[in-house]
Design an enzyme around this catalytic site. Structure first.
Site, PDB file in Angstrom:
ATOM      1  N   LYS A  59     -13.429  -1.216   5.876  1.00 49.73           N
ATOM      2  CA  LYS A  59     -12.823  -2.151   6.840  1.00 49.73           C
ATOM      3  C   LYS A  59     -13.442  -1.935   8.219  1.00 49.73           C
ATOM      4  O   LYS A  59     -14.335  -2.665   8.616  1.00 49.73           O
ATOM      5  CB  LYS A  59     -11.317  -1.995   6.855  1.00 49.73           C
ATOM      6  CG  LYS A  59     -10.735  -2.246   5.450  1.00 49.73           C
ATOM      7  CD  LYS A  59      -9.287  -1.882   5.372  1.00 49.73           C
ATOM      8  CE  LYS A  59      -8.850  -1.689   3.930  1.00 49.73           C
ATOM      9  NZ  LYS A  59      -8.909  -2.914   3.142  1.00 49.73           N
ATOM     10  N   ASP A  65      -2.015   6.899   6.128  1.00 49.14           N
ATOM     11  CA  ASP A  65      -3.085   6.098   5.522  1.00 49.14           C
ATOM     12  C   ASP A  65      -3.554   5.087   6.570  1.00 49.14           C
ATOM     13  O   ASP A  65      -2.969   4.024   6.728  1.00 49.14           O
ATOM     14  CB  ASP A  65      -2.534   5.375   4.279  1.00 49.14           C
ATOM     15  CG  ASP A  65      -3.544   4.391   3.691  1.00 49.14           C
ATOM     16  OD1 ASP A  65      -4.662   4.278   4.228  1.00 49.14           O
ATOM     17  OD2 ASP A  65      -3.201   3.730   2.685  1.00 49.14           O
ATOM     18  N   TRP A  89       0.825  -1.217   0.000  1.00 49.48           N
ATOM     19  CA  TRP A  89       0.000   0.000   0.000  1.00 49.48           C
ATOM     20  C   TRP A  89       0.852   1.256   0.000  1.00 49.48           C
ATOM     21  O   TRP A  89       0.523   2.239  -0.672  1.00 49.48           O
ATOM     22  CB  TRP A  89      -1.036  -0.030   1.126  1.00 49.48           C
ATOM     23  CG  TRP A  89      -2.074  -1.048   0.806  1.00 49.48           C
ATOM     24  CD1 TRP A  89      -2.271  -2.256   1.416  1.00 49.48           C
ATOM     25  CD2 TRP A  89      -3.013  -1.011  -0.285  1.00 49.48           C
ATOM     26  NE1 TRP A  89      -3.285  -2.956   0.796  1.00 49.48           N
ATOM     27  CE2 TRP A  89      -3.752  -2.213  -0.248  1.00 49.48           C
ATOM     28  CE3 TRP A  89      -3.305  -0.079  -1.286  1.00 49.48           C
ATOM     29  CZ2 TRP A  89      -4.762  -2.501  -1.178  1.00 49.48           C
ATOM     30  CZ3 TRP A  89      -4.312  -0.372  -2.213  1.00 49.48           C
ATOM     31  CH2 TRP A  89      -5.023  -1.564  -2.149  1.00 49.48           C
TER      32      TRP A  89
HETATM   33  N1  PMP Z   1      -4.548   1.745   1.745  1.00 49.01           N
HETATM   34  C1  PMP Z   1      -4.647   0.630   2.485  1.00 49.01           C
HETATM   35  C2  PMP Z   1      -3.744   0.462   3.671  1.00 49.01           C
HETATM   36  C3  PMP Z   1      -5.571  -0.351   2.126  1.00 49.01           C
HETATM   37  O1  PMP Z   1      -5.664  -1.471   2.849  1.00 49.01           O
HETATM   38  C4  PMP Z   1      -6.399  -0.163   0.998  1.00 49.01           C
HETATM   39  C5  PMP Z   1      -7.436  -1.161   0.575  1.00 49.01           C
HETATM   40  N2  PMP Z   1      -7.260  -2.457   0.928  1.00 49.01           N
HETATM   41  C6  PMP Z   1      -6.240   1.003   0.250  1.00 49.01           C
HETATM   42  C7  PMP Z   1      -5.323   1.941   0.660  1.00 49.01           C
HETATM   43  C8  PMP Z   1      -7.058   1.266  -0.977  1.00 49.01           C
HETATM   44  O2  PMP Z   1      -8.337   1.539  -0.574  1.00 49.01           O
HETATM   45  P1  PMP Z   1      -9.542   1.768  -1.596  1.00 49.01           P
HETATM   46  O3  PMP Z   1      -9.864   0.446  -2.165  1.00 49.01           O
HETATM   47  O4  PMP Z   1     -10.601   2.314  -0.675  1.00 49.01           O
HETATM   48  O5  PMP Z   1      -9.115   2.745  -2.597  1.00 49.01           O
END
Ligand code: PMP
Length: 359
Positions: free
Chosen positions: A196, A172, A102
């Site tokens: 989540k 994040d 991520w």
């Molecule tokens: N950052 C993290 C730490 C994540 O776990 C996720 C999704 N699993 C995201 C960003 C991306 O999120 P989204 O699908 O809401 O764009």
């Protein structure tokens, strides 16, 4: 009807009490004669729902009054771009800490807008831990420092908040928001996707120190400009009203169930017992350094990967679903956010021990 224990990384379980409340209010929200999803976002009913959600989030996270809370679309991924678009100002570089998949996605997006200085990368240790404070090579002229407190795929998390002096700290928090108390004043921007710990997919919550708003250049599209959203109380355009409402129900549920302090107590206990079960067995393993182990996402492997498919199908029969690890890492992953009851983790551990004994 029988509900399963769902270990998905997201969209993930939501509290059953909240599902029931949403069900009870589905056709007629509090005597309005309509469902929340049918309401005008400008009407007084929805405005009251939106304001309560925001006030409850502010209360459970103890968000200081000089921070603005935005409810935006595009998930956390849109924030990967909105952060540089809105925070660079006149600066040309930003610091990023690379702890896994991520953070790498955030880095890739930021590179479209600025020079990215990698303040630390855990690539050389296979992303098995987070960096120690002394390992961060921060640039005092950076526009901001970005990091991922919890890597949802790798299952590694920080056990401290980096000190960045006068440089704004951006986090994040997609997979840990409201799972435990945090000191919001140590951060300058926090963002998180909703699917989540917060509720259904479709929202990103952005918590931003007010004086950082308003730095976007004129060529930044309106939908990507924090100031435009902040000035319109996140209603510049039609927001995802039902997700916003649902998030509010979850915030209220947390308030009524002991707050983030209670969530932390239960989450810590859940994670500790699952790691203990993995560690005491030769059959299962997790190689993340102990201080960096995630409370929310617990990846583990079976000593014999040929048993993965049987493990998953037998777990499913036992009512334990979505344990398959991310496709990039393989193995298993149990995501155990706030809404995963402790009984779910107990059931998983019992299943794992019984499976081990049989195989
Ligand atoms: N950052 C993290 C730490 C994540 O776990 C996720 C999704 N699993 C995201 C960003 C991306 O999120 P989204 O699908 O809401 O764009």
């Amino acid at each position: 009807m029988s509900r399963v224990f769902n270990f998905s990384a997201g969209p993930a379980m939501v509290p059953e009490a909240v599902l029931k409340q949403a069900q009870a209010e589905m056709l007629d929200w509090q005597g309005s004669g309509m469902s929340v999803m049918e309401m005008s976002h400008r009407g007084k009913e929805f405005v009251s729902i939106a304001e309560k959600a925001e006030a409850d989030l502010r209360e459970i996270m103890s968000i200081p009054s000089d921070y603005k809370i935005l409810f935006l679309q595009g998930g956390a991924s849109a924030q990967f771009a909105m952060i540089p678009m809105n925070l660079l100002g006149d600066k040309t570089s930003a610091d990023y800490i690379n702890t896994g998949i991520w953070s790498q996605k955030a880095i890739k997006e930021a590179k479209r807008y600025c020079k990215v200085n990698i303040a630390a990368t855990m690539e050389n240790v296979g992303f098995m831990r987070t960096p120690k404070p002394g390992e961060l090579k921060l640039n005092p002229n950076a526009a901001y420092v970005h990091y991922t407190p919890n890597e949802t795929i790798g299952g590694v998390e920080f056990d401290y908040v980096p000190e960045t002096g006068d440089v704004p700290l951006v986090a994040d928090l997609s997979s840990t928001i409201i799972s435990r108390p945090i000191d919001v004043s140590k951060f300058d921007v926090i963002y998180a996707g909703s699917q989540k710990n917060i509720g259904p997919a479709g929202l990103a919550v952005v918590i931003i120190r007010e004086d950082l708003i308003g730095q976007a250049k004129d060529n930044v599209p309106a939908m990507f400009n924090y100031k435009i959203h902040a000035d319109a109380n996140s209603m510049y355009n039609t927001p995802p009203t039902y997700t916003w409402y649902f998030a509010g129900l979850v915030f209220n549920w947390i308030k009524e169930n002991g707050g983030v302090e209670k969530m932390a107590e239960i989450n810590f206990r859940k994670a500790r017992k699952l790691y203990a079960a993995i560690d005491q067995s030769d059959f299962y393993s997790n190689s993340i350094e102990e201080r960096s182990r995630s409370w929310m996402n617990v990846p583990f492997t079976l000593a014999n990967a040929e048993l993965d498919t049987v493990f998953l199908s037998e777990a499913k029969e036992a009512g334990l679903v979505s344990l398959k690890g991310h496709k990039l890492l393989g193995g298993m992953r149990a995501s155990i956010y706030n809404a995963m009851p402790e009984e779910g983790v107990d059931a998983l551990i019992a299943f794992m021990m019984e499976f081990e004994a049989r195989h």
